[in-house]
Design a protein around this motif. Structure first.
Motif, PDB file in Angstrom:
ATOM      1  N   ILE A   9       4.264 -29.632  19.430  1.00 12.00           N
ATOM      2  CA  ILE A   9       3.394 -28.663  18.742  1.00 12.00           C
ATOM      3  C   ILE A   9       3.824 -28.430  17.294  1.00 12.00           C
ATOM      4  CG2 ILE A   9       2.352 -26.354  18.807  1.00 12.00           C
ATOM      5  CD1 ILE A   9       2.946 -26.157  21.753  1.00 12.00           C
ATOM      6  N   ILE A  10       2.854 -28.544  16.390  1.00 12.57           N
ATOM      7  CA  ILE A  10       3.056 -28.116  14.993  1.00 12.57           C
ATOM      8  C   ILE A  10       2.524 -26.691  14.916  1.00 12.57           C
ATOM      9  CG2 ILE A  10       2.502 -28.570  12.563  1.00 12.57           C
ATOM     10  CD1 ILE A  10       1.951 -31.531  13.345  1.00 12.57           C
ATOM     11  N   MET A  11       3.454 -25.754  14.899  1.00 17.54           N
ATOM     12  CA  MET A  11       3.086 -24.329  15.002  1.00 17.54           C
ATOM     13  C   MET A  11       2.731 -23.831  13.611  1.00 17.54           C
ATOM     14  SD  MET A  11       6.233 -23.160  17.499  1.00 17.54           S
ATOM     15  CE  MET A  11       7.534 -23.504  16.320  1.00 17.54           C
ATOM     16  N   ASP A  12       1.504 -24.085  13.181  1.00 15.47           N
ATOM     17  CA  ASP A  12       1.140 -23.769  11.790  1.00 15.47           C
ATOM     18  C   ASP A  12       0.199 -22.566  11.714  1.00 15.47           C
ATOM     19  OD1 ASP A  12       1.279 -24.190   9.053  1.00 15.47           O
ATOM     20  OD2 ASP A  12      -0.481 -25.499   9.029  1.00 15.47           O
ATOM     21  N   TYR A  54       7.819 -27.819  16.305  1.00 18.16           N
ATOM     22  CA  TYR A  54       8.147 -28.025  14.887  1.00 18.16           C
ATOM     23  C   TYR A  54       8.463 -26.660  14.291  1.00 18.16           C
ATOM     24  CZ  TYR A  54       7.800 -31.072  10.710  1.00 18.16           C
ATOM     25  OH  TYR A  54       8.055 -31.850   9.601  1.00 18.16           O
ATOM     26  N   THR A  55       9.722 -26.448  13.983  1.00 14.67           N
ATOM     27  CA  THR A  55      10.215 -25.134  13.593  1.00 14.67           C
ATOM     28  C   THR A  55      10.491 -25.032  12.094  1.00 14.67           C
ATOM     29  OG1 THR A  55      11.251 -25.075  15.769  1.00 14.67           O
ATOM     30  CG2 THR A  55      11.957 -23.398  14.218  1.00 14.67           C
ATOM     31  N   PHE A  56      11.041 -26.125  11.520  1.00  7.68           N
ATOM     32  CA  PHE A  56      11.333 -26.133  10.082  1.00  7.68           C
ATOM     33  C   PHE A  56      11.405 -27.575   9.629  1.00  7.68           C
ATOM     34  CE2 PHE A  56      13.816 -25.626   6.199  1.00  7.68           C
ATOM     35  CZ  PHE A  56      13.330 -24.437   5.677  1.00  7.68           C
ATOM     36  N   SER A  57      10.599 -27.925   8.638  1.00  3.81           N
ATOM     37  CA  SER A  57      10.551 -29.325   8.208  1.00  3.81           C
ATOM     38  C   SER A  57      11.516 -29.561   7.042  1.00  3.81           C
ATOM     39  CB  SER A  57       9.130 -29.694   7.784  1.00  3.81           C
ATOM     40  OG  SER A  57       8.838 -29.143   6.513  1.00  3.81           O
ATOM     41  N   THR A  58      11.800 -30.844   6.776  1.00  2.00           N
ATOM     42  CA  THR A  58      12.663 -31.166   5.631  1.00  2.00           C
ATOM     43  C   THR A  58      11.995 -30.744   4.323  1.00  2.00           C
ATOM     44  OG1 THR A  58      11.750 -33.422   5.771  1.00  2.00           O
ATOM     45  CG2 THR A  58      13.948 -33.097   6.668  1.00  2.00           C
ATOM     46  N   LYS A  62      11.182 -26.142   0.176  1.00  2.71           N
ATOM     47  CA  LYS A  62      10.461 -25.830  -1.068  1.00  2.71           C
ATOM     48  C   LYS A  62       9.975 -24.391  -1.095  1.00  2.71           C
ATOM     49  CE  LYS A  62       8.548 -30.495  -1.437  1.00  2.71           C
ATOM     50  NZ  LYS A  62       7.365 -31.250  -1.049  1.00  2.71           N
ATOM     51  N   ARG A  63      10.077 -23.692   0.015  1.00  6.32           N
ATOM     52  CA  ARG A  63       9.565 -22.311   0.086  1.00  6.32           C
ATOM     53  C   ARG A  63      10.526 -21.340  -0.613  1.00  6.32           C
ATOM     54  NH1 ARG A  63       6.071 -21.651   5.546  1.00  6.32           N
ATOM     55  NH2 ARG A  63       5.137 -23.714   5.423  1.00  6.32           N
ATOM     56  N   PRO A  64      10.035 -20.115  -0.943  1.00  3.48           N
ATOM     57  CA  PRO A  64      10.932 -19.140  -1.576  1.00  3.48           C
ATOM     58  C   PRO A  64      12.125 -18.809  -0.670  1.00  3.48           C
ATOM     59  CG  PRO A  64       8.652 -18.361  -1.581  1.00  3.48           C
ATOM     60  CD  PRO A  64       8.676 -19.609  -0.755  1.00  3.48           C
TER      61      PRO A  64
HETATM   62  C1  IPE Z   1       4.477 -27.983   9.174  1.00  2.00           C
HETATM   63  O1  IPE Z   1       3.784 -26.946   8.588  1.00  2.00           O
HETATM   64  C2  IPE Z   1       5.887 -27.562   9.474  1.00  2.00           C
HETATM   65  C3  IPE Z   1       6.056 -26.604  10.572  1.00  2.00           C
HETATM   66  C4  IPE Z   1       5.122 -26.106  11.302  1.00  2.00           C
HETATM   67  C5  IPE Z   1       7.431 -26.223  10.822  1.00  2.00           C
HETATM   68  P1  IPE Z   1       3.673 -26.791   7.002  1.00  2.00           P
HETATM   69  O2  IPE Z   1       2.905 -25.563   6.750  1.00  2.00           O
HETATM   70  O3  IPE Z   1       5.023 -26.883   6.390  1.00  2.00           O
HETATM   71  O4  IPE Z   1       2.850 -28.078   6.590  1.00  2.00           O
HETATM   72  P2  IPE Z   1       2.043 -28.378   5.251  1.00  2.00           P
HETATM   73  O5  IPE Z   1       2.976 -28.130   4.104  1.00  2.00           O
HETATM   74  O6  IPE Z   1       0.888 -27.459   5.224  1.00  2.00           O
HETATM   75  O7  IPE Z   1       1.611 -29.798   5.379  1.00  2.00           O
END
Ligand code: IPE
Ligand code: IPE
Ligand code: MG
Length: 225
Positions: A9-12, A54-58, A62-64
């Motif tokens: 899961i991409i938890m977005d 997906y908890t934290f991507s490489t 870039k986030r604050p």
């Molecule tokens: C993907 O979501 C990463 C996680 C869910 C941990 P992002 O929000 O970082 O992806 P982009 O930047 O919109 O592609």
């Protein structure tokens, strides 16, 4: 009926949920944890053996700093308060991603949590933390080179962070965005992908079951007919 061994899961959508409902992104991250628990429980009910979150991507560095620090404090709190629940439910925790860039305190906590749950058998949760698929593939190829073994599908797979984990059957991305954001690119070659409009904190067991039922009735070809 297709069997399900592994859901990823991409938890977005946490940040947008927070802004919409509480006027700050971090409130969305906090609310997202409630969904995490709901989905873990339902995964157990469904007898699915692997759940990758997906908890934290490489790229999330870039986030604050304020948001990054909040995310890691939530992770810390989650591990400290839920480790007994995970143990009691026979859940194994595995980190996939590059731990070395994380703080000493977090690394220690992650290692302890992995160790404490290592012999659990009911469900394996892979937390993708400082995870990037491209980084994972480069790492695998470097190991293959070091071991001086042949470059083939089996060796690439078994030197990824997901070695010993079957490829996902289902990939879900919440948050109304249709992209993969550097997640499990090798492993999802034949995965069924579900893009969900709801933001992650609004995603619940019912939405999850709907996807599972839809998946069960799909015709999977794997290149055949
Ligand atoms: C993907 O979501 C990463 C996680 C869910 C941990 P992002 O929000 O970082 O992806 P982009 O930047 O919109 O592609
Ligand atoms: C995903 O939610 C969680 C992480 C990347 C940690 P986002 O924080 O990306 O939420 P949106 O996409 O900005 O709404
Ligand atoms: Mg996002």
């Amino acid at each position: 009926m297709n069997p399900i061994k592994h859901v990823a899961i991409i938890m977005d959508g946490n940040g947008r949920w927070g802004l919409k409902n509480k006027k700050n992104r971090n409130a969305g991250h906090k609310a997202g944890l409630v969904s995490v628990e709901k989905i873990i429980k339902e995964t157990i009910i469904q007898k699915i053996k692997f759940l990758t979150l997906y908890t934290f991507s490489t790229e999330n560095w870039k986030r604050p700093a304020k948001e990054i620090n909040f995310l890691f404090s939530l992770l810390e709190n989650f591990l400290l308060t839920k480790i007994n629940m995970l143990t009691k439910n026979n859940i194994k925790l595995k980190i996939i991603g590059d731990k070395t860039q994380l703080s000493k305190k977090i690394i220690k906590l992650l290692n302890n949590s992995e160790k404490q749950t290592s012999s659990n058998k009911k469900l394996q949760i892979n937390l993708a933390l400082n995870y990037g698929s491209k980084n994972e593939l480069i790492n695998s190829i470097k190991i293959i080179k070091r071991k001086n073994i042949v470059i083939n599908e089996k060796n690439i797979s078994s030197n990824l962070f997901t070695a010993n984990v079957p490829d996902p059957d289902i990939l879900i991305r919440t948050g109304n965005t249709k992209r993969l954001s550097n997640f499990l690119l090798w492993q999802i070659a034949y995965t069924e992908i579900f893009f969900e409009k709801k933001l992650w904190p609004d995603f619940n067991e019912k939405d999850y079951r709907k996807i599972i039922n839809e998946f069960k009735n799909l015709k999977r070809n794997f290149g055949g007919v």
